[in-house]
Design an enzyme around this catalytic site. Structure first.
Site, PDB file in Angstrom:
ATOM      1  N   ASP A 257     -10.710   3.895  -1.436  1.00 46.79           N
ATOM      2  CA  ASP A 257     -11.363   2.897  -0.579  1.00 46.79           C
ATOM      3  C   ASP A 257     -12.876   2.872  -0.775  1.00 46.79           C
ATOM      4  O   ASP A 257     -13.521   3.913  -0.857  1.00 46.79           O
ATOM      5  CB  ASP A 257     -11.064   3.194   0.896  1.00 46.79           C
ATOM      6  CG  ASP A 257      -9.608   2.953   1.237  1.00 46.79           C
ATOM      7  OD1 ASP A 257      -8.803   2.754   0.301  1.00 46.79           O
ATOM      8  OD2 ASP A 257      -9.281   2.969   2.424  1.00 46.79           O
TER       9      ASP A 257
ATOM     10  N   ASP B 179       0.823  -1.211   0.000  1.00 47.06           N
ATOM     11  CA  ASP B 179       0.000   0.000   0.000  1.00 47.06           C
ATOM     12  C   ASP B 179       0.860   1.266   0.000  1.00 47.06           C
ATOM     13  O   ASP B 179       1.605   1.527   0.945  1.00 47.06           O
ATOM     14  CB  ASP B 179      -0.902  -0.051   1.243  1.00 47.06           C
ATOM     15  CG  ASP B 179      -2.030   0.956   1.182  1.00 47.06           C
ATOM     16  OD1 ASP B 179      -1.976   1.859   0.332  1.00 47.06           O
ATOM     17  OD2 ASP B 179      -2.958   0.834   1.999  1.00 47.06           O
TER      18      ASP B 179
HETATM   19  C1  GLA Z   1      -5.612   2.232   2.689  1.00 46.19           C
HETATM   20  C2  GLA Z   1      -6.104   1.099   1.805  1.00 46.19           C
HETATM   21  C3  GLA Z   1      -7.126   0.283   2.559  1.00 46.19           C
HETATM   22  C4  GLA Z   1      -6.523  -0.252   3.858  1.00 46.19           C
HETATM   23  C5  GLA Z   1      -5.953   0.883   4.682  1.00 46.19           C
HETATM   24  C6  GLA Z   1      -5.137   0.380   5.868  1.00 46.19           C
HETATM   25  O1  GLA Z   1      -6.614   3.142   2.959  1.00 46.19           O
HETATM   26  O2  GLA Z   1      -6.626   1.602   0.613  1.00 46.19           O
HETATM   27  O3  GLA Z   1      -7.609  -0.766   1.758  1.00 46.19           O
HETATM   28  O4  GLA Z   1      -5.533  -1.178   3.544  1.00 46.19           O
HETATM   29  O5  GLA Z   1      -5.088   1.715   3.905  1.00 46.19           O
HETATM   30  O6  GLA Z   1      -4.571   1.409   6.622  1.00 46.19           O
END
Ligand code: GLA
Length: 652
Positions: A466, A403
């Site tokens: 998200d 990520d």
């Molecule tokens: C980001 C990602 C999510 C999750 C969070 C964790 O927002 O897009 O899917 O993994 O981080 O902190």
């Protein structure tokens, strides 16, 4: 001129109505908290962000601030005469690309709709009769570009009423109708029909089969180096030689038996079909711990989900140490003396956890990022990539979600070389581990990642920000995938984020998804058509029968897992009606007929648009029933925000 005339006429009408002693009932004086809105809060005389209602430079004292998609249901009394409002995107979004359509519906028909109104663009006025209207639905809908910045305001909104005041009611609830038939007691083998593994690496595959236990398994044609546990159906070992192996799997119980072909392709590419699993984020977020992961693995097996092919248990953020934390559980030394990453105290035995998940025949995933920290502020891999990849492999992980987040402060800019760089570094590190680790890129689609995710070694890549459990989030992400299909294929999947059905909540408090039952059918059908990785986002220890039925329809999962690996394309879009189609390995087609509007409507898929001709047998996938032979077109009546998912086979 037309506009001035309209305003004059409305003014005259309103003045004469007011003279007849109608009361002005401001919409914002009613209980608008019952509205469903796409983001933020329903605003009483303010926007969804709490700012004044300003449209096109004009400030309105009264109004209802929303965010598309939104819906407010108002029950009217007989004396309700008119509804008036000025609508548009709030000037707080003047410089952005917000756009939406405003609509008024009665229970049965559309009464009025605006044009597409945009940030910084003109507003529109509406003033219409409420005579004979029982319930008024005050709605905004997103447009082609999704829900971003759609701060939709109903300014100066009021009813003229003689008698009883209108009352806001909750949106009528839909019954959660289970369509998926129960799996038979006789054995039925499910899951992927094609499976990729690399030569010499640990191999783990659990034969997914529904049916009464005990069950005996057999596998003919297994490549050298693999063996099957005939009681559990778990295949383990290491394949010695690259090649394509045709294996016949069989399952037998007291009631009968079933056989099915599995092609094991031993080569460079893994994730030949989209990963099917669970991820901890949408339910537990920072509240995750080792016991919850273990419970998730147990639930995947005990509930029967694993018998339908679900196989990954993925830990998301928050398993590592948080450097600055004063909390004795989360804080501490981020790495040991050799530089190996430590876990926090909620994960006292991560290797033991991975071993446990493997003992069930399931695979396990982990999360990190290329920056110094993760999104939630825990230690990540920056400058320790090789060492960390080594730890992930030594612990036994089979999937890595990587990520971007905090790498933002390392990257010079968002140029393609800068966007690719950290993903290339981790890919190189993963390659050295000699472990089959599905590499999942998470950087929200920056730099059109679908165009180069494969080049940096990704097996899947998030195409969006998200997801959250409401219609505007799910629909704008899902339908926004049109055009990405040419980048999907075996080993390479566009990832529109995790599923939001069941009990979600980003921990520790969970709530049932706020998607309606029809919206949930749309979500799963669309993600199946998109050949998306399907990662369950809910607490699997609290599965209700409806959610279970959504996740265990083998004919729907087959669409997602089809070995051809095509992602559906949008074939037609007429207003709110959309047809999406996905080519399948056996020459048949999966078709989604979607109604993105709020009310039931007919939707037609024509053979001409689909590029086919002749007669086809249409099978409804959710109810697993043939509907008969159709020539030229297929039509269905689709409820608001709902779908009909069919598979069509050429008839002789
Ligand atoms: C980001 C990602 C999510 C999750 C969070 C964790 O927002 O897009 O899917 O993994 O981080 O902190």
């Amino acid at each position: 001129m037309k506009r001035i005339l309209f305003s004059l006429l409305s003014l005259l009408l309103i003045t004469s109505l007011k003279a007849q002693q109608y009361d002005t009932i401001w919409l914002s004086s009613l209980d608008i908290s019952k509205a469903t809105i796409g983001w933020g809060r329903p605003g009483v005389d303010v926007s969804c962000m709490g700012n004044p209602i300003i449209l096109n430079g004009i400030t309105y004292k009264r109004g209802f601030g929303t965010h598309a998609a939104s819906m407010l249901c108002v029950k009217l009394s007989e004396g309700s005469a008119r509804f008036h409002a000025v609508v548009g995107i709030n000037d707080e979004e003047k410089a952005t690309t917000g756009s939406a359509v405003f609509k008024l519906y009665s229970n049965t028909e559309i009464l009025w709709q605006s044009g597409i109104l945009r940030s910084g663009g003109p507003s529109e006025a509406v003033d219409i009769s409420m005579a004979k209207i029982d319930t008024l639905f005050i709605c905004t809908e997103t447009t082609e570009d999704g829900a971003n910045y759609d701060h939709t305001d109903w300014a100066d909104a009021y009813f003229l009423v003689a008698g009883t005041k209108p009352v806001v009611i909750y949106r009528p609830t839909e019954a959660a109708v289970i369509l998926t038939p129960e799996a038979p007691l006789t054995p039925r083998i499910n899951g992927p029909k094609k499976y990729g593994a690399r030569p010499g690496n640990d191999f783990l595959f659990r034969i997914a089969a529904t049916g009464e236990r005990p069950m005996k398994f057999s596998a003919k044609g297994l490549p050298a180096g693999l063996s099957l546990n005939t009681t559990s159906g778990i295949i383990t070992g290491k394949i010695k030689k690259a090649g394509s192996y045709q294996v016949t799997l069989s399952a037998t119980n007291k009631k009968g038996s079933d056989s099915r072909r599995l092609t094991i392709v031993c080569g460079d590419t893994i994730a030949l079909t989209p990963p099917l699993g669970w991820n901890s984020w949408n339910c537990f977020a920072t509240a995750i711990d080792q016991e919850k992961v273990k419970a998730a693995a147990d639930a995947m097996v005990n509930s029967g989900l694993a018998d339908h092919g679900w196989s990954y248990i993925n830990i998301d953020d928050c398993w590592m140490v948080q450097a600055e934390s004063t909390d004795s559980i989360l804080g501490g030394e981020v790495r040991d003396a050799q530089g190996n990453m430590n876990t926090n105290k909620k994960f006292p035995d991560i290797k033991g956890l991975a071993d446990y998940v493997h003992s069930l025949g399931l695979k396990i995933g982990i999360y990190s990022g290329p920056g110094p920290k993760t999104c939630a502020g825990f230690t990540a891999c920056y400058q320790f990539e090789e060492r960390d990849a080594g730890s992930f492999a030594a612990w036994g992980f089979d999937y890595l979600k990587y990520d971007w987040c905090d790498y933002e402060r390392i990257a010079k800019d968002h140029s393609l070389p800068e966007l690719k760089k950290p993903y290339v570094i981790m890919n190189e590190a993963l390659k050295k581990t000699n472990r089959d680790i599905v590499y999942s890129l998470c950087q929200y689609g920056m730099g059109d990642v679908w165009e180069w995710g494969n080049e940096v070694g990704g097996n899947c890549w998030r195409t969006t920000g998200d997801i959250t459990d409401n219609w505007s989030s799910m629909e704008s992400i899902g339908f926004g995938q049109a055009g990405h299909e040419k980048y999907a294929g075996p080993g390479n999947w566009n990832d529109p984020d995790m599923l939001v059905v069941g009990k979600v909540g980003w921990g520790p408090q969970l709530h049932p998804t706020r998607l309606t039952p029809n919206e949930q059918y749309t979500h799963i059908s669309l993600w199946a058509l998109l050949a998306a990785p399907l990662l369950i986002g809910c607490d699997m220890t609290q599965l209700d029968p409806f959610t279970y039925s959504l996740l265990t329809n083998d004919e729907v999962l087959d669409i997602n897992q089809d070995p051809l690996g095509k992602q559906a394309s949008r074939i037609t879009q007429i207003g709110n009606m959309e047809i999406w189609a996905k080519n399948l390995e056996d020459g048949s087609l999966a078709i989604g007929l979607f109604n993105r509007g709020l009310f039931t409507s007919p939707v037609t898929a024509t053979w001409k648009d689909l590029g086919i001709s002749g007669s086809y047998i249409v099978r409804d996938l959710w109810s697993q029933k043939d509907e008969g032979k159709f020539t030229g077109k297929y039509s269905a009546t689709i409820p608001g925000h709902g779908v009909k998912l069919v598979r069509i086979y050429k008839s002789q």
